[in-house]
Each structure stands twice: as structure tokens, then as C-alpha cells.
Design an enzyme around this catalytic site. Structure first.
Site, PDB file in Angstrom:
ATOM      1  N   HIS A 137     -74.318  21.418  10.105  1.00 55.74           N
ATOM      2  CA  HIS A 137     -74.150  20.065  10.153  1.00 55.74           C
ATOM      3  C   HIS A 137     -73.244  19.693   8.731  1.00 55.74           C
ATOM      4  O   HIS A 137     -72.387  18.916   8.932  1.00 55.74           O
ATOM      5  CB  HIS A 137     -75.097  19.121  10.362  1.00 55.74           C
ATOM      6  CG  HIS A 137     -74.824  17.855  10.624  1.00 55.74           C
ATOM      7  ND1 HIS A 137     -74.491  17.222  11.772  1.00 55.74           N
ATOM      8  CD2 HIS A 137     -74.771  16.517   9.929  1.00 55.74           C
ATOM      9  CE1 HIS A 137     -74.395  15.882  11.728  1.00 55.74           C
ATOM     10  NE2 HIS A 137     -74.424  15.614  10.423  1.00 55.74           N
ATOM     11  N   HIS A 162     -73.368  12.090  16.945  1.00 56.04           N
ATOM     12  CA  HIS A 162     -74.858  11.962  16.666  1.00 56.04           C
ATOM     13  C   HIS A 162     -75.595  12.013  17.726  1.00 56.04           C
ATOM     14  O   HIS A 162     -76.490  11.447  18.597  1.00 56.04           O
ATOM     15  CB  HIS A 162     -75.219  10.402  16.352  1.00 56.04           C
ATOM     16  CG  HIS A 162     -75.850  10.402  14.986  1.00 56.04           C
ATOM     17  ND1 HIS A 162     -76.860   9.397  14.697  1.00 56.04           N
ATOM     18  CD2 HIS A 162     -76.029  10.947  13.723  1.00 56.04           C
ATOM     19  CE1 HIS A 162     -77.240   9.401  13.695  1.00 56.04           C
ATOM     20  NE2 HIS A 162     -76.754  10.430  13.025  1.00 56.04           N
TER      21      HIS A 162
END
Lengths: 246, 740
Positions: free
Chosen positions: B44, B91
Site C-alpha cells: 500500500h 479503500h
């Protein structure tokens, strides 16, 4: 001829302040912004605007915290002295919470936030906000709220109707003539009424007619490029009532 | 080595990576150091599997001011001194577990990326993917993701103006929630997220720091499994009210006191760790943080907790020393507390103290430069099988069923009107929105004395990428650009969010690599460099990976925003199809919604001719510049018939096909095939029609006069559908699907 002076109150979480400034600016009206901590009195001839937004996040109940802001004492004094106050969306909720207008705005009957155009007619024409709006004229402007479902007890609603204090009603397309005639004016279809407000009420004024609260956003309907300019009718009515031509 | 497996698992670090860290440090890391490295080396934050492919992206162009990777978002020159910054971010995993808060904090995070650059956010868009709505859990996820996006955006006062949603079983265990934000402002107000000037303080502003979201970046970088529900504490809770105050304060700082500060950086994934380390890395400096000075939300937090907390609504400000008091006072006025938690240093080290004790001291470069892994891709075997399917062998649509097929497509969850979604979003606040949601792209006026405007769209068809990763990704870019062109805007740059499965699996690695190559080829061909983006890998459950889904967010520019186009046909308009003619072979059904619904299959080989695509887009813009067009719509999902129906519904008019219009041998392909590079346009005057056809001829773009708008029915070949019936099918489709 004196220019109209406008004070736009900004609470933490207010977001229509800039849009109100933009709409009034297009009409040549200068505005000043007043932070909610300021308690200084407003000028007697100022129009005080409580704009839309989520004051303090509205986590408790819309407008429930904002009414304790220092600026609200000044708003109360201004209203009491006959000064003009307009509360839009969250501003309407704050005026109700502060007791300057009767009733409450409950959760929309759809249980969802709604952002869409609605049609309105002025249901009275003797306040500064509505005097300049032609009888039966249908105004198109947006709403944007999760809690705009106007509620008051039957006696209060009757009193509002009898005193001609319902300022605006949601109407279906095609409604118009005789729109001041009470609950029957404009078909009260689910499509016309976006939130379940009793008697299709979109806005009301106080007894003296100097304080208006309304859920729709006139400041967004301020130019054809943005989808229409019917909202200007309300500002122009105020301008005319204080002797200023826009 | 002393570290145990459980500790490594917590930070999602492999033994090899641990060994690498030890080698780079020349010693064993402390607990805090390991936590910081684990977070920054996660996929990430560190893009360790995707960065090696980023060199494919075209990153420069005449409009590009800030290139990909330089700052939190890409910046684009809009002319007249105005600039736009924009970015899209995922998300996905938080939204799978806690859809409302997951989506809400996704919106919060992308907003901070934008106002960290000093620009006022003016638009949000969302690219969403769920499983089919016949499943109650998917309805729950969908409703709550939409509510969460609205709950955050509406409160903060930034309009949600567009986006798209698609439903496919492949997303059932792992929905995709990608949020895009666009900010606009003056060029001289653009801020950098660099910790410049040793001796300058590090100021932490906004929310207190709690234990929420610890290991969020790590959680985003592993597959979801049955135990993922236990990770719910890794999902943060949003406070949009606080964000609104932060946004106003930061924009004011940029617009009025740009000279007070050196840098501004948001705290997102990996919290204070990534924020401080990345801003130091950008400036070539070091940072020293004292966790004892970080205001806490709860007692008993360790330095590790403080450094890795992902508490929302926090910003790191690097004021110039002499303006520290001014900056703190500005934030105080917005009722925010701002605390000095550290200082910029010149030693290139990330030093963390807890009062007098040093708990971490690592070179910034070791943390910021995650190991990179070249992908080991293997072409999935399914591709040959899917490409080889003979779609021509499928029975053609019975002409008597054409109306029913059209109404079914118009009402299906992948095509039906998205009104149910966007009426829950404030799409107007800010008084910029000229074209509201529901068209090809949103159009916003910049205001502030310029006539310029921007057009925004997102796109990315996972089915097509699954059928052909390279061509499918090209199509994602082409279609996003086409959506923008259909408003009359010139596409100038894009952002992307690469949603894929586990890249350590060879077939996923192949998909990722091919998609990045395809995306880059299309971006180059259409003149739209990649200026920002995000990779979300490990979108997998035990049931498998999601469809490979590169979501593309496209920004276009209109010189005069009043001169924009919409899909609304007016009665009397001549209707022209630009691009491939209506007569299409069965192969054009590849990956189409019709093929999925009528035949229950996703198969075939999607095709795109990038040169033709570029010519068609240029043609539409040229025709619009010459004021020849009255309406335009991208011809895509559902094919020609659905596109035409949407134009009719938008304009409240019917359509009558021209006599002798040739639909070819395959009715299904003519009506519902999804051949690329096509626009449907409305033309109001005979002279304009002749001029358009001449332009098309010169541009070597096929053009077919389909017929004329008018009446209250859509008549095309065997189709004869009433406007009212089409409206009911289209507008009520999502509500019906949600009724279960």
C-alpha cells in the site's frame, strides 16, 4: 439610496457561506462574513444570513449546538429589533432550535439525504422575502439535506396557516394559481414533497415577518449556467423591500 | 535472528525482507523500527510489486505541472493561472469489513491529499464495484458504501459529482471503493509536501492520536479471509466535521499565507510514520519526532502505537521557524489544536524519541525505498479459450423479443439510472456544477472570473480487462476520455487506481503488467499522461481474485464552459453514429452486458483500434468547436440501442430510424454489441449535418446517419419502444434490484 448590507454567519461546519456570497455578489450586493464567536450586534439595516452546512458536524441534532454560539445572541437581538434574518437549510434548523421559528426539521421520510431540484410557490406575499415574488410563480431550486421534514403540532400549523406565515410550499409541476390558498395549493404528491414536511411546508416566517427559514437553497439557483436563477427572486424581493434595486 | 513469525506476520513482512532490513541497518531493528519499516514496505505504501512497472506510464505533457509520484497528487495547468490537482485512491478492504466508515474515510483520505497541496477540493467521484444485488450482503455493502460516501462528502461540503458502479459476482467478497478528488486553485498557491529547512518544526494538526487503524496499510496489503472480520479495529472512523475545519484552515494557509510554510502533508496510511518519512525523503532531509509530544486520545499508548496509528483527520505542517506562532494561531482560529511534535534535521535520519529515550533511528532512505520485486507473470490459460469462443454460433436475438431485451437491459443493475445513488450526494455545493451526475461526465465551471471549466469521468470495465488485460485497460482509458469528449471537453490527464488480486500469483502478475502496458499505450495515444494514482493489490478472498479492474479518472478542459454538450437529443435533431457502423459481427458482443444477461457468459475478445479512437475523439471535438453538434453521448454499455435510449430519455424525445438503415446480419450485435470508439451525436441543422459528414470523411471516421429525434417512441429496426416504458425501466432499475 442605501445599499443593502449583508452579514453571512459562519459556524464551524457551515458550507453555503461562499455560495451565498457568490449569489449576492452576482446581484451587486457586498457581503461580510461573521465568525460564530463574534457577539457584536449587527447593524440595524443588515440582512443576516444563516447559511447551509453541518454546524458542529450536526452529530447531535441539526442546529442543536449552533444555537449556543455567541453570535446567536446577536441574531436574536437583531430579529427582536425587527432586523431581517434568513436561515437556509441548516440555518432554518438553527432558527428552529433557537426558538426564533416554531417547529422542527426531522429526518426526511425517505430516511436518506436528498439532493435534487424542487418546485416552490410563495404561500404569502407580505414579508420582505416574498413581497416581490409574483403570485403563483413557480420557483425551481435545489434542496440538499437529510433532515428537512418540517414538523409542528396541529395547533401550531393551523396558527401558521391562519397568520399567513407559511412562506413557501413544495408543489408539483403545473401547480401555480391560487397557491396561497392553503394545504391544497399545488398537488402534495410524494414527488413534489421531497422530505415529508407537514402541509408541504418548505419555509416559514416569524410573526413579524422579518425572519425566514427555508430548506431549499436559493443561493444555488443563481445563474442559468448552474441550472436556473429562480433563487434570485428571494434576494431581489429583499432588495426591493429595503428600497434597493438590483 | 530473534524475531518470531507472529511479529513478522503482524507487519506483513517476509523473513527475506527482515533479513534485508537487518542488512541495510547492519543490526536488528527495534520494535518501533520494525513497525515503521513494515508499514512503509507494505504494498500500500511501498508499491513494491507495482512500482517496477510504472516506467511504462507516460508522465509528461504540455499541461502537467506535477508529475506522478512527486507529490500527493498530480497538478495540471488549466490556463489563465488556474490549476487542478487530482488523484484517485482505493479503500477496498476497509469497505469490505465496515462499508459505511470504510467508504467515508476513503473520501476523507483523498480530500486530504488534495488540500495538502493547497487547492480547494471542488469535486469528488467514486468508482465502485460490488457483487450482484440478488445477494443480501451485497445490498448491505452497496447501501452503506453509498451512505458513507454521502455522509462524509455532504458534511464536509464538497460535491460528489460523478463516478460509476458495476456489479459482478467476482466482487462479492471484496468490493472496490475508489474515491477521486479534484481541487482547483491558483498556481501560486500550490504547496509541496516536503520537509524542507532543517530546524523547522513539525506541527501536527487536527485529531488526537488514538489506537485506531494500526496496521491499516498492512491490512490493505494482504488477502481477505474468514478471519478478516477480526481486523475491524484496523478500520478507522471518520469525523468529517473536523476535516472541514482542517480543509478551510489549510486552504486559507495556502491562499493567504503561502510564505509562512515550507510543506504540508496529510496523514494517511501508516500515519505519522509515512507522513514524516515521505516528506523528509522528498526534501532530502531528516526528521526527529518526540512521541511524548503527540496529543493522545487514550492512555497507555506506546511509541509504536503513536507512530503507526491511522487516526483520521490529521495533517503534518512544516512551518518556517519564524512563522510558527502565526501558523498555530491560524489553526487555533479554526478551533484546531496544533502541536510541535518534532523538527526537520539535516542528517537524513528518521529519529523517534519518547522523551529522552531514542526508540528508533533509521536512515530515511531505508524506510522510504521499499524493496521492489519484478513480477513473474504467466499468461492465464483462460485467455485462449475465451478468445476462441465462437460468438457467431450463438442464436441471434429474435426480432419479436427486441423490445423486451432493450427494456431488460435498461433496467438491469449495470445500466439502469444511477439516480438512486447520486440524489443521496450533495452534487452542487460550491456553485461549480454545470452538468450534474447522470451524463457521460460531470462538468464544472471554475468561476473566479474565468470562463474555463473542467469535465470529469471515471471508467474501468473489469470484464473486458479479464478477457484481455492489455486491450481492456486500453478501453478503460479510451472510454473515460470518450466520456469527457462527449461534453465537449479536451481530455488532458488521468489518474488511476489499479485494483488487482495477489501479484505474487503469476496469472495476477500477468494481468497487472499487461494492464499497465495497455493503460500506458492508450494514455500515450490519446495525449493524456498519468499524473497520479494508486495500486490496490491483494483484492482476493478464498473464492478468488476480483476482476482485474484498473479504474481510470479522466480530467478534461473546456475553454468556455457555457459551450458544453450533454446526451439530451431534441426533437428534430438528426442523429449520427460516428465510428463503426451499426452493422456489426457477433464478435462485437465480446464482454457485453447483453452477452452476460442473454447468454449468461463473459467471453470473446475485446478490440480497440487506438488510432481510430484518437481520430474519432478529435473529430467530435472539432465538430463541437465548429458548433455543429447539439448533443453527444459515448456509445458503450448496452450498445447502440441503449445509448440511443439514454439520449432519448435525457432529451424527452423519441427517435425514428432513417428509411433503409442497414443493421446487418446480426440483430443482437447491431442493437447491443459494444464495439468501441463510437459516439452518438445529435445535429440540429441540415448544413451542420453536411459539414459533420464532410469532416468525418476527411478524418477517415465512418459516419452513419441513423435517423431523426422526435415523437414519443424509439423506432430502430424491429425496436418500437415507448419513451415512458423505457423511462420506467431505466429509472426504477436500481431500486428494484435493491428491493431484493
Amino acid at each position: 439610496m442605501p445599499a443593502l448590507r449583508v452579514a453571512i454567519v459562519v459556524f464551524p461546519g457551515t458550507w453555503s457561506d461562499r455560495d451565498c456570497g457568490y449569489a449576492l455578489g452576482r446581484l451587486g450586493v457586498a457581503t461580510r462574513r461573521v465568525w460564530h464567536r463574534e457577539a457584536a450586534p449587527f447593524a440595524r439595516d443588515e440582512l443576516v444570513v444563516l447559511p447551509g452546512g453541518f454546524s458542529y458536524g450536526d452529530y447531535l441534532r441539526c442546529g442543536a449546538v449552533a444555537r449556543f454560539s455567541p453570535v446567536m445572541e446577536a441574531v436574536r437581538a437583531h430579529a427582536g429589533a425587527g432586523g431581517l434574518v434568513i436561515g437556509i437549510c441548516n440555518g432554518f434548523q438553527i432558527l428552529c432550535e433557537a426558538g426564533l421559528l416554531p417547529g422542527v426539521l426531522m429526518r426526511n421520510d425517505s430516511l436518506q439525504f436528498r439532493c435534487q431540484d424542487v418546485l416552490l410557490v410563495a404561500a404569502q406575499h407580505d414579508s420582505p422575502f416574498t413581497r416581490g415574488i409574483a403570485r403563483g410563480r413557480v420557483l425551481r431550486m435545489p434542496i440538499s439535506h437529510g433532515e428537512g421534514n418540517y414538523y409542528a403540532d396541529e395547533a401550531t400549523l393551523d396558527r401558521l396557516e391562519d397568520a399567513g406565515r407559511v412562506a413557501f410550499r413544495y408543489v408539483a409541476a403545473g401547480a401555480g394559481a391560487g397557491a396561497g390558498a392553503g394545504a391544497g395549493a399545488g398537488a402534495a404528491t410524494a414527488e413534489a414533497n421531497p422530505n415529508g414536511s407537514l402541509r408541504n411546508i418548505a419555509g416559514i416566517v416569524n410573526e413579524r415577518g422579518n425572519v425566514l427559514g427555508m430548506m431549499p437553497h436559493p443561493e444555488r439557483a443563481c445563474e442559468p449556467l448552474l441550472g436556473g436563477e429562480d433563487g434570485n427572486a428571494i434576494w431581489q424581493s429583499v432588495l426591493a423591500s429595503v428600497g434597493v434595486s438590483a | 535472528m530473534t524475531v518470531d513469525d507472529r511479529t513478522l506476520e503482524q507487519v506483513a513482512m517476509s523473513r527475506d525482507e527482515y533479513a534485508l532490513l537487518v542488512a541495510r541497518l547492519d543490526r536488528e531493528p527495534t520494535e518501533v523500527e520494525l513497525g515503521m519499516a513494515g508499514a512503509l514496505w507494505s504494498e500500500h505504501c511501498g508499491y513494491k510489486h507495482s512500482r517496477p512497472l510504472f516506467h511504462h506510464f507516460p508522465t509528461t505533457g504540455p499541461y502537467v505541472l506535477t508529475k506522478i509520484g512527486e507529490e500527493n497528487a498530480g497538478a495540471i495547468d488549466l490556463g489563465d493561472g488556474w490549476i487542478a490537482v487530482f488523484k484517485m485512491e482505493s479503500h477496498n478492504h476497509p469497505s469490505a469489513l465496515e462499508p459505511y466508515q470504510g467508504a467515508a474515510t476513503g473520501v476523507g483520505g483523498i480530500l486530504r491529499d488534495i488540500f495538502a497541496m493547497g487547492m480547494r477540493p471542488v469535486a469528488l467521484l467514486d468508482s465502485l464495484r460490488f457483487g450482484l444485488l440478488d445477494d443480501a450482503h451485497q445490498r448491505y455493502l452497496f447501501r452503506n458504501v453509498v451512505a458513507g460516501i454521502g455522509g462524509y462528502g455532504n458534511c464536509v461540503g464538497v460535491p460528489t459529482v460523478g463516478g460509476e458502479v458495476q456489479f459482478d459476482r467476482a466482487y462479492s467478497g471484496n468490493p472496490l471503493v475508489n474515491a477521486m478528488c479534484v481541487g482547483v486553485g491558483r498556481r501560486e498557491h500550490l504547496l509541496s509536501a516536503a520537509a524542507r529547512g532543517p530546524g523547522n518544526p513539525l506541527l501536527l494538526v487536527g485529531a488526537d492520536t488514538g489506537r485506531d487503524g494500526i496496521h491499516g496499510a498492512t491490512f490493505a496489503s494482504v488477502e481477505l479471509d474468514e478471519g478478516s472480520g477480526e481486523r475491524r479495529p484496523a478500520v478507522q472512523v471518520g469525523n468529517p466535521f473536523l476535516e472541514k475545519l482542517l480543509m478551510e484552515a489549510c486552504v486559507e494557509l495556502a491562499e493567504q499565507h503561502r510564505d509562512w510554510i515550507e510543506g504540508l502533508q496529510d496523514l494517511g496510511a501508516a500515519g505519522l510514520t509515512s507522513s514524516a518519512v515521505e516528506s523528509a525523503h522528498r526534501a532530502g532531509t531528516g526528521i526527529e519526532i518526540d512521541v511524548a509530544k503527540v496529543p493522545r486520545r487514550e492512555r497507555g499508548m506506546t511509541p509504536y502505537d503513536v507512530m503507526l496509528s491511522e487516526s483520521q483527520e490529521r495533517m503534518l505542517v512544516i512551518p518556517k521557524r519564524e512563522h510558527l506562532d502565526d501558523v498555530v494561531a491560524l489553526f487555533r482560529r479554526w478551533e484546531l489544536h496544533a502541536d510541535v511534535v518534532g523538527v526537520v534535521t539535516d542528517d537524513g535520519m528518521a529519529t523517534v524519541r519518547d522523551g529522552d529515550a531514542v526508540v528508533a533511528r533509521v536512515p530515511v532512505a531505508v524506510l522510504a525505498e521499499a524493496p521492489q520485486y519484478p513480477l513473474q507473470g504467466r499468461r492465464p490459460e483462460r485467455l485462449d479459450r475465451l478468445h476462441g469462443e465462437n460468438l457467431g454460433a450463438l442464436p441471434d436475438l429474435d426480432a419479436a423479443r427486441a423490445n423486451a431485451a432493450l427494456l431488460e437491459l435498461l433496467g438491469c443493475e449495470n445500466i439502469a439510472s444511477r439516480r438512486w445513488i447520486w440524489r443521496q450526494y450533495d452534487h452542487q455545493v460550491g456553485n461549480h456544477t454545470v452538468v450534474r451526475p447522470g451524463g457521460d461526465a460531470a462538468v464544472l465551471a471554475l468561476g473566479g472570473g474565468t470562463r474555463r471549466g473542467i469535465a470529469l469521468a471515471t471508467d474501468g470495465n473489469g470484464r473486458l480487462v479479464w478477457l484481455d488485460p492489455r486491450v481492456g485497460a486500453q478501453i478503460a482509458v479510451a472510454e473515460a476520455a470518450r466520456n469527457v469528449v462527449a461534453t465537449g471537453a479536451t481530455p488532458v490527464a488521468l489518474t488511476d487506481c489499479l485494483n488487482f488480486g495477489n501479484p505474487e500469483k503469476p496469472e495476477v502478475a500477468y494481468e497487472l503488467e499487461q494492464a499497465i502496458i495497455g493503460l500506458s499505450e492508450a494514455a500515450r495515444a490519446l495525449g493524456t499522461p498519468v499524473v497520479s494514482g494508486n495500486a490496490s493489490l491483494y483484492n482476493e478472498t478464498p473464492q478468488g481474485a476480483v476482476l482485474p479492474t484498473p479504474a481510470v479518472g479522466m480530467l478534461g478542459v473546456l475553454e468556455d464552459v457555457e459551450r458544453h454538450l450533454t446526451p439530451a437529443l431534441r426533437a428534430g435533431d438528426a442523429v449520427v453514429l460516428l465510428g463503426a457502423s451499426p452493422a456489426q459481427p457477433a464478435e462485437s458482443l465480446a464482454g457485453s452486458e447483453y452477452l452476460a444477461r442473454a447468454h449468461g457468459r463473459v467471453a470473446g475478445r475485446p478490440r480497440l483500434d487506438l488510432e481510430l479512437e484518437a481520430r474519432v475523439q478529435r473529430l467530435v471535438l472539432e465538430a463541437h468547436a465548429r458548433a455543429l453538434l447539439a448533443a453527444a453521448h459515448d456509445c458503450s454499455d448496452g450498445g447502440l440501442a441503449v445509448t440511443l435510449a439514454e439520449c432519448c430519455l435525457a432529451g424527452g424525445t423519441g427517435f425514428e430510424a432513417a428509411a433503409g438503415l442497414e443493421l446487418g446480419a446480426r440483430l443482437d450485435a447491431a442493437l447491443f454489441g459494444e464495439a468501441q470508439s463510437r459516439f452518438l451525436v445529435g445535429v440540429c441543422e441540415p448544413a451542420a449535418l453536411a459539414a459533420l459528414l464532410a469532416l468525418a470523411r476527411d478524418a477517415a471516421v465512418p459516419a452513419t446517419l441513423l435517423g431523426r429525434a422526435g415523437g414519443a417512441r424509439l423506432r430502430l429496426g424491429p425496436l418500437d419502444a415507448a419513451l415512458d416504458a423505457m423511462r420506467e425501466a431505466c429509472e426504477g432499475g436500481l431500486e428494484r434490484a435493491l428491493a431484493g
